[in-house]
Write an enzyme that holds these catalytic residues in place. Structure first.
Site, PDB file in Angstrom:
ATOM      1  N   GLN A 191     -19.434  -2.004  -0.695  1.00  0.00           N
ATOM      2  CA  GLN A 191     -18.559  -2.649  -1.678  1.00  0.00           C
ATOM      3  C   GLN A 191     -17.560  -3.543  -0.948  1.00  0.00           C
ATOM      4  O   GLN A 191     -16.865  -3.087  -0.046  1.00  0.00           O
ATOM      5  CB  GLN A 191     -17.802  -1.590  -2.500  1.00  0.00           C
ATOM      6  CG  GLN A 191     -16.898  -2.177  -3.566  1.00  0.00           C
ATOM      7  CD  GLN A 191     -16.125  -1.095  -4.320  1.00  0.00           C
ATOM      8  OE1 GLN A 191     -16.361   0.092  -4.105  1.00  0.00           O
ATOM      9  NE2 GLN A 191     -15.216  -1.511  -5.172  1.00  0.00           N
ATOM     10  N   GLU A 222      -8.474  -0.506   1.564  1.00  0.00           N
ATOM     11  CA  GLU A 222      -7.882  -0.088   2.845  1.00  0.00           C
ATOM     12  C   GLU A 222      -8.806   0.836   3.636  1.00  0.00           C
ATOM     13  O   GLU A 222      -8.985   0.673   4.843  1.00  0.00           O
ATOM     14  CB  GLU A 222      -6.551   0.612   2.586  1.00  0.00           C
ATOM     15  CG  GLU A 222      -5.860   1.143   3.816  1.00  0.00           C
ATOM     16  CD  GLU A 222      -4.925   0.143   4.470  1.00  0.00           C
ATOM     17  OE1 GLU A 222      -4.541   0.376   5.629  1.00  0.00           O
ATOM     18  OE2 GLU A 222      -4.598  -0.859   3.827  1.00  0.00           O
ATOM     19  N   ARG A 269     -12.102   1.133   3.466  1.00  0.00           N
ATOM     20  CA  ARG A 269     -13.275   0.389   3.929  1.00  0.00           C
ATOM     21  C   ARG A 269     -12.934  -0.467   5.153  1.00  0.00           C
ATOM     22  O   ARG A 269     -13.709  -0.552   6.103  1.00  0.00           O
ATOM     23  CB  ARG A 269     -13.815  -0.502   2.809  1.00  0.00           C
ATOM     24  CG  ARG A 269     -14.719   0.229   1.813  1.00  0.00           C
ATOM     25  CD  ARG A 269     -14.892  -0.555   0.538  1.00  0.00           C
ATOM     26  NE  ARG A 269     -13.771  -0.328  -0.371  1.00  0.00           N
ATOM     27  CZ  ARG A 269     -13.396  -1.170  -1.329  1.00  0.00           C
ATOM     28  NH1 ARG A 269     -14.045  -2.309  -1.484  1.00  0.00           N
ATOM     29  NH2 ARG A 269     -12.391  -0.890  -2.113  1.00  0.00           N
ATOM     30  N   ASN A 302      -4.646   3.543  -5.617  1.00  0.00           N
ATOM     31  CA  ASN A 302      -4.243   4.815  -5.015  1.00  0.00           C
ATOM     32  C   ASN A 302      -4.362   5.953  -6.023  1.00  0.00           C
ATOM     33  O   ASN A 302      -4.732   7.074  -5.679  1.00  0.00           O
ATOM     34  CB  ASN A 302      -2.799   4.703  -4.510  1.00  0.00           C
ATOM     35  CG  ASN A 302      -2.373   5.904  -3.693  1.00  0.00           C
ATOM     36  OD1 ASN A 302      -3.047   6.301  -2.756  1.00  0.00           O
ATOM     37  ND2 ASN A 302      -1.249   6.500  -4.050  1.00  0.00           N
ATOM     38  N   GLN A 355       0.846  -1.199   0.000  1.00  0.00           N
ATOM     39  CA  GLN A 355       0.000   0.000   0.000  1.00  0.00           C
ATOM     40  C   GLN A 355       0.883   1.252   0.000  1.00  0.00           C
ATOM     41  O   GLN A 355       1.620   1.499   0.952  1.00  0.00           O
ATOM     42  CB  GLN A 355      -0.900  -0.004   1.238  1.00  0.00           C
ATOM     43  CG  GLN A 355      -1.652   1.290   1.507  1.00  0.00           C
ATOM     44  CD  GLN A 355      -2.592   1.690   0.388  1.00  0.00           C
ATOM     45  OE1 GLN A 355      -2.312   2.590  -0.391  1.00  0.00           O
ATOM     46  NE2 GLN A 355      -3.706   0.983   0.293  1.00  0.00           N
TER      47      GLN A 355
END
Length: 257
Positions: free
Chosen positions: A41, A58, A60, A92, A17
């Site tokens: 989602q 990430e 969520r 991202n 990430q």
């Protein structure tokens, strides 16, 4: 594709990430939405040796933890480390609040880690090669100008205009003037075109050449952009970091005896 409920405690974060900081207010808004409507989602995960590794989602996952949820809807996918890394960076890039410099850093990271050329990256993302090249050029701006852009005192168009000045100290000087005078991009372009570089740079070119070797050594050692400035009898070394994790890494290196 099957959606299943997974225990949140069994999901570890995506090690690839690129985003390290999240807008607290927006996370709180998402948490409140989840409390009312649930997770709309599902997140995407990959089976790991122990539990699961997050591939996408990430925000969520973080917001669901804040909401006190024990489980979250998820899709399990088979994916290589490289595919995970690419998807994390591409996700991202789709953020609405992504700054120009963050976008440029993501392009650079994707090219480096996936070993892609600018042509290959443009094809993969559906963006023109010239657009990607212009975004990557922003990474060559001095730290002071980058900070001004992150603080929204200057736009990416201001940054691209300043790059034509070549010399970092001159870019900083003109950037300060642009901020002080609240110059539009067009006004800055006109100013740069008529700028007397030789008169303003004076002896800084020789100084920059003298320090360039030391800058390169420090860049290689610390693995980040480094700038050395010298004014009269005083000097300053600036080390760039783009996340809290990178800051801690550099700090550990500085503290090492």
């Amino acid at each position: 594709m099957e959606i299943i409920e997974l225990s949140i405690k069994d999901i570890r974060k995506n090690p690839y990430q690129p985003r390290q900081t999240f807008d607290e207010e927006k996370l709180e808004d998402l948490k409140n939405s989840i409390l009312i409507h649930g997770v709309m989602q599902p997140v995407t995960v990959r089976k790991s040796v122990k539990g699961y590794t997050l591939v996408a989602g990430e925000r969520r996952l973080r917001a669901s933890k804040r909401a006190g949820l024990l489980k979250i809807p998820a899709i399990i996918t088979e994916m290589s480390d490289r595919e995970m890394m690419e998807l994390a960076i591409i996700e991202n890039l789709q953020r609405e609040d992504l700054s120009a410099l963050e976008e440029a850093e993501s392009y650079k990271e994707l090219m480096t880690k996936a070993k892609l050329t600018q042509d290959e990256l443009s094809q993969r993302l559906g963006k023109s090669r010239s657009y990607i090249a212009n975004m990557l050029r922003l990474l060559n701006l001095p730290l002071m100008v980058k900070r001004a852009m992150n603080e929204q005192k200057l736009s990416s168009a201001h940054g691209r205009t300043l790059l034509s000045l070549k010399e970092p100290l001159l870019m900083e000087q003109v950037a300060r003037e642009a901020i002080d005078k609240n110059m539009s991009v067009r006004a800055l372009e006109a100013y740069v075109k008529t700028f007397d570089k030789k008169r303003t740079i004076k002896k800084t070119s020789k100084k920059l050449k003298f320090l360039q070797g030391y800058e390169n050594q420090l860049k290689e050692h610390y693995g980040t952009n480094v700038e050395i400035k010298k004014v009269k009898n005083k000097g300053m070394i600036q080390l760039e970091f783009t996340s809290e994790e990178e800051f801690k890494r550099i700090l550990r290196m500085l503290q090492k005896k």
